[in-house]
Design a protein around this motif. Structure first.
Motif, PDB file in Angstrom:
ATOM      1  N   UNK A   1       0.747  -1.226  -0.078  1.00 55.60           N
ATOM      2  CA  UNK A   1      -0.053  -0.229  -0.157  1.00 55.60           C
ATOM      3  C   UNK A   1       0.987   1.262   0.059  1.00 55.60           C
ATOM      4  N   UNK A   2       0.407   2.062  -0.709  1.00 52.99           N
ATOM      5  CA  UNK A   2       1.099   3.375  -0.980  1.00 52.99           C
ATOM      6  C   UNK A   2       1.267   4.289   0.585  1.00 52.99           C
ATOM      7  N   UNK A   3       0.308   4.172   1.127  1.00 55.04           N
ATOM      8  CA  UNK A   3       0.366   4.973   2.620  1.00 55.04           C
ATOM      9  C   UNK A   3       1.326   4.380   3.476  1.00 55.04           C
ATOM     10  N   UNK A   4       1.432   2.917   3.343  1.00 53.38           N
ATOM     11  CA  UNK A   4       2.504   2.414   4.320  1.00 53.38           C
ATOM     12  C   UNK A   4       3.668   2.771   4.004  1.00 53.38           C
ATOM     13  N   UNK A   5       4.314   2.973   2.840  1.00 53.90           N
ATOM     14  CA  UNK A   5       5.505   3.232   2.266  1.00 53.90           C
ATOM     15  C   UNK A   5       6.266   4.632   3.062  1.00 53.90           C
ATOM     16  N   UNK A   6       5.100   5.618   3.067  1.00 53.51           N
ATOM     17  CA  UNK A   6       5.553   6.826   3.774  1.00 53.51           C
ATOM     18  C   UNK A   6       5.848   6.810   5.235  1.00 53.51           C
ATOM     19  N   UNK A   7       5.275   5.727   5.860  1.00 54.90           N
ATOM     20  CA  UNK A   7       5.486   5.392   7.415  1.00 54.90           C
ATOM     21  C   UNK A   7       6.696   4.753   7.503  1.00 54.90           C
ATOM     22  N   UNK A   8       7.230   4.013   6.681  1.00 56.36           N
ATOM     23  CA  UNK A   8       8.325   3.317   6.572  1.00 56.36           C
ATOM     24  C   UNK A   8       9.709   4.368   6.594  1.00 56.36           C
ATOM     25  N   UNK A   9       9.304   5.300   5.703  1.00 50.86           N
ATOM     26  CA  UNK A   9      10.199   6.407   5.265  1.00 50.86           C
ATOM     27  C   UNK A   9      10.711   7.122   6.460  1.00 50.86           C
ATOM     28  N   UNK A  10       9.670   7.460   7.511  1.00 47.68           N
ATOM     29  CA  UNK A  10       9.852   8.096   8.577  1.00 47.68           C
ATOM     30  C   UNK A  10      11.191   7.555   9.237  1.00 47.68           C
ATOM     31  N   UNK A  11      11.573   6.201   9.199  1.00 48.05           N
ATOM     32  CA  UNK A  11      12.548   5.799   9.680  1.00 48.05           C
ATOM     33  C   UNK A  11      13.917   5.543   8.883  1.00 48.05           C
ATOM     34  N   UNK A  12      13.980   6.220   7.792  1.00 48.14           N
ATOM     35  CA  UNK A  12      14.987   6.379   6.792  1.00 48.14           C
ATOM     36  C   UNK A  12      16.101   7.189   7.532  1.00 48.14           C
ATOM     37  N   UNK A  13      17.416   6.217   7.480  1.00 56.02           N
ATOM     38  CA  UNK A  13      18.449   7.059   7.914  1.00 56.02           C
ATOM     39  C   UNK A  13      18.915   8.086   7.070  1.00 56.02           C
ATOM     40  N   UNK A  14      19.121   9.258   7.858  1.00 55.61           N
ATOM     41  CA  UNK A  14      19.570  10.257   7.030  1.00 55.61           C
ATOM     42  C   UNK A  14      20.778  10.989   7.550  1.00 55.61           C
ATOM     43  N   UNK A  15      21.563  11.742   6.872  1.00 59.16           N
ATOM     44  CA  UNK A  15      22.810  12.406   7.249  1.00 59.16           C
ATOM     45  C   UNK A  15      22.145  13.591   8.001  1.00 59.16           C
ATOM     46  N   UNK A  16      23.064  13.968   8.971  1.00 59.28           N
ATOM     47  CA  UNK A  16      22.817  15.256   9.887  1.00 59.28           C
ATOM     48  C   UNK A  16      22.704  16.481   9.307  1.00 59.28           C
ATOM     49  N   UNK A  17      21.930  17.376   9.397  1.00 58.19           N
ATOM     50  CA  UNK A  17      22.184  18.785   8.847  1.00 58.19           C
ATOM     51  C   UNK A  17      21.369  19.205   7.615  1.00 58.19           C
ATOM     52  N   UNK A  18      20.217  18.328   7.100  1.00 55.52           N
ATOM     53  CA  UNK A  18      19.738  18.493   5.725  1.00 55.52           C
ATOM     54  C   UNK A  18      18.664  19.954   6.045  1.00 55.52           C
ATOM     55  N   UNK A  19      17.971  19.821   6.815  1.00 50.52           N
ATOM     56  CA  UNK A  19      16.995  21.166   7.159  1.00 50.52           C
ATOM     57  C   UNK A  19      17.935  22.483   7.369  1.00 50.52           C
ATOM     58  N   UNK A  20      19.109  22.116   8.031  1.00 46.43           N
ATOM     59  CA  UNK A  20      19.873  23.499   7.999  1.00 46.43           C
ATOM     60  C   UNK A  20      20.347  24.040   6.786  1.00 46.43           C
ATOM     61  N   UNK A  21      20.985  22.684   5.840  1.00 42.94           N
ATOM     62  CA  UNK A  21      21.677  22.923   4.573  1.00 42.94           C
ATOM     63  C   UNK A  21      20.536  23.633   3.626  1.00 42.94           C
ATOM     64  N   UNK A  22      19.258  23.073   3.693  1.00 40.26           N
ATOM     65  CA  UNK A  22      18.247  23.876   2.627  1.00 40.26           C
ATOM     66  C   UNK A  22      18.020  25.209   3.211  1.00 40.26           C
ATOM     67  N   UNK A  23      17.784  25.583   4.481  1.00 41.38           N
ATOM     68  CA  UNK A  23      17.693  26.703   4.811  1.00 41.38           C
ATOM     69  C   UNK A  23      18.885  27.693   4.462  1.00 41.38           C
ATOM     70  N   UNK A  24      20.035  27.110   4.458  1.00 43.84           N
ATOM     71  CA  UNK A  24      21.263  27.709   4.115  1.00 43.84           C
ATOM     72  C   UNK A  24      21.127  28.282   2.716  1.00 43.84           C
ATOM     73  N   UNK A  25      20.912  27.199   1.919  1.00 42.67           N
ATOM     74  CA  UNK A  25      20.733  27.498   0.413  1.00 42.67           C
ATOM     75  C   UNK A  25      19.702  28.519   0.313  1.00 42.67           C
ATOM     76  N   UNK A  26      18.578  28.555   0.819  1.00 44.09           N
ATOM     77  CA  UNK A  26      17.473  29.416   0.300  1.00 44.09           C
ATOM     78  C   UNK A  26      17.851  30.964   0.865  1.00 44.09           C
ATOM     79  N   UNK A  27      18.506  30.954   1.836  1.00 43.07           N
ATOM     80  CA  UNK A  27      19.130  32.338   2.546  1.00 43.07           C
ATOM     81  C   UNK A  27      20.087  32.708   1.759  1.00 43.07           C
ATOM     82  N   UNK A  28      20.979  32.126   0.809  1.00 41.02           N
ATOM     83  CA  UNK A  28      21.933  32.483  -0.022  1.00 41.02           C
ATOM     84  C   UNK A  28      21.539  32.650  -1.565  1.00 41.02           C
ATOM     85  N   UNK A  29      20.245  32.309  -1.800  1.00 42.55           N
ATOM     86  CA  UNK A  29      19.920  32.551  -3.371  1.00 42.55           C
ATOM     87  C   UNK A  29      20.032  31.417  -3.954  1.00 42.55           C
TER      88      UNK A  29
END
Length: 177
Positions: A67-95
Motif C-alpha cells: 500500500x502506498x500509505x504504508x511506504x510513507x510511514x516506513x520512510x519516517x525511519x529512513x537513515x539520513x545524514x545530519x544537517x539536511x534542514x539546516x543546509x536547505x535553509x542555508x541554500x535558500x538564505x543565500x539565493x
C-alpha cells in the motif's frame, strides 16, 4: 525570496549522499521482503554488470501489492545524514534553490522534498492502482535523465547552469558534472 533573488541551484543526490550506507531502495526492500536480492543487484549496477533499468525492474517487482500509505510511514525511519534542514535553509538564505536530483523512487523524493522543503525532485516512478503498487515501473529514470532534469530545472528557474552545483557520490552523478 523572489525568483530574481535566486542566483543558482544546488542539485543533491539522495542515495549515498543524504542517505548514508545502504540506499533508500535497499532500506525499503527490507520492509518489502527483497533486501538481499536488491543489495546484490545494486552492487552489480555499481560494478557496471547491470544497468539502471534492470535494477529498477527487479526492485519494482518487490513492491507488488504494497500500500502506498504504508511506504510513507516506513520512510519516517529512513537513515539520513545530519544537517539536511539546516543546509536547505542555508541554500535558500543565500539565493540557491535546493533540488533533489536522484535515481531514488518518487515516493522517496516526494517524502524528502516535503519533509525538508526541497524545491523539486526527480526519479523513477512506480506504477500504482487502487492505492497499491503493481510491481511495475511507470517511468524509468537513469543518470542521463537526472542530468536532463537538472538542466530543465535550471532553465525553468531562469538560472545560469554555470551558477549551479551538483553534490553526489556515484556514477549516476557523473553526467551532472
Amino acid at each position: 525570496m523572489s525568483s530574481s533573488d535566486q542566483v543558482g541551484a544546488v542539485f543533491l543526490d539522495v542515495d549515498g549522499t543524504l542517505v548514508p550506507g545502504a540506499s533508500s531502495s535497499v532500506f525499503l526492500a527490507g520492509f518489502l521482503g527483497h533486501r538481499e536480492e536488491l543489495a546484490e543487484a545494486e552492487d552489480a549496477y555499481a560494478a557496471g554488470v547491470l544497468d539502471n533499468r534492470q535494477v529498477s525492474e527487479l526492485d519494482a517487482a518487490g513492491w507488488a501489492g504494497a500500500p502506498e500509505e504504508r511506504v510513507r510511514g516506513w520512510l519516517a525511519g529512513l537513515p539520513l545524514v545530519a544537517g539536511i534542514a539546516e543546509t536547505v535553509s542555508w541554500c535558500r538564505r543565500n539565493g540557491l534553490v535546493p533540488v533533489l536530483a536522484t535515481l531514488a523512487w518518487s515516493p522517496v523524493g516526494g517524502y524528502l522534498a516535503d519533509r525538508f522543503g526541497f524545491h523539486s525532485f526527480s526519479g523513477p516512478q512506480l506504477e500504482t492502482a487502487g492505492g497499491r503498487f503493481t510491481g511495475r515501473v511507470a517511468r524509468h529514470f537513469d543518470e542521463y535523465d537526472k542530468r536532463d532534469f537538472a538542466i530543465a530545472q535550471a532553465r525553468e528557474l531562469q538560472l545560469d547552469l554555470r551558477l549551479c552545483a551538483a553534490v553526489g557520490d556515484s556514477r549516476s552523478d557523473l553526467p551532472l558534472s
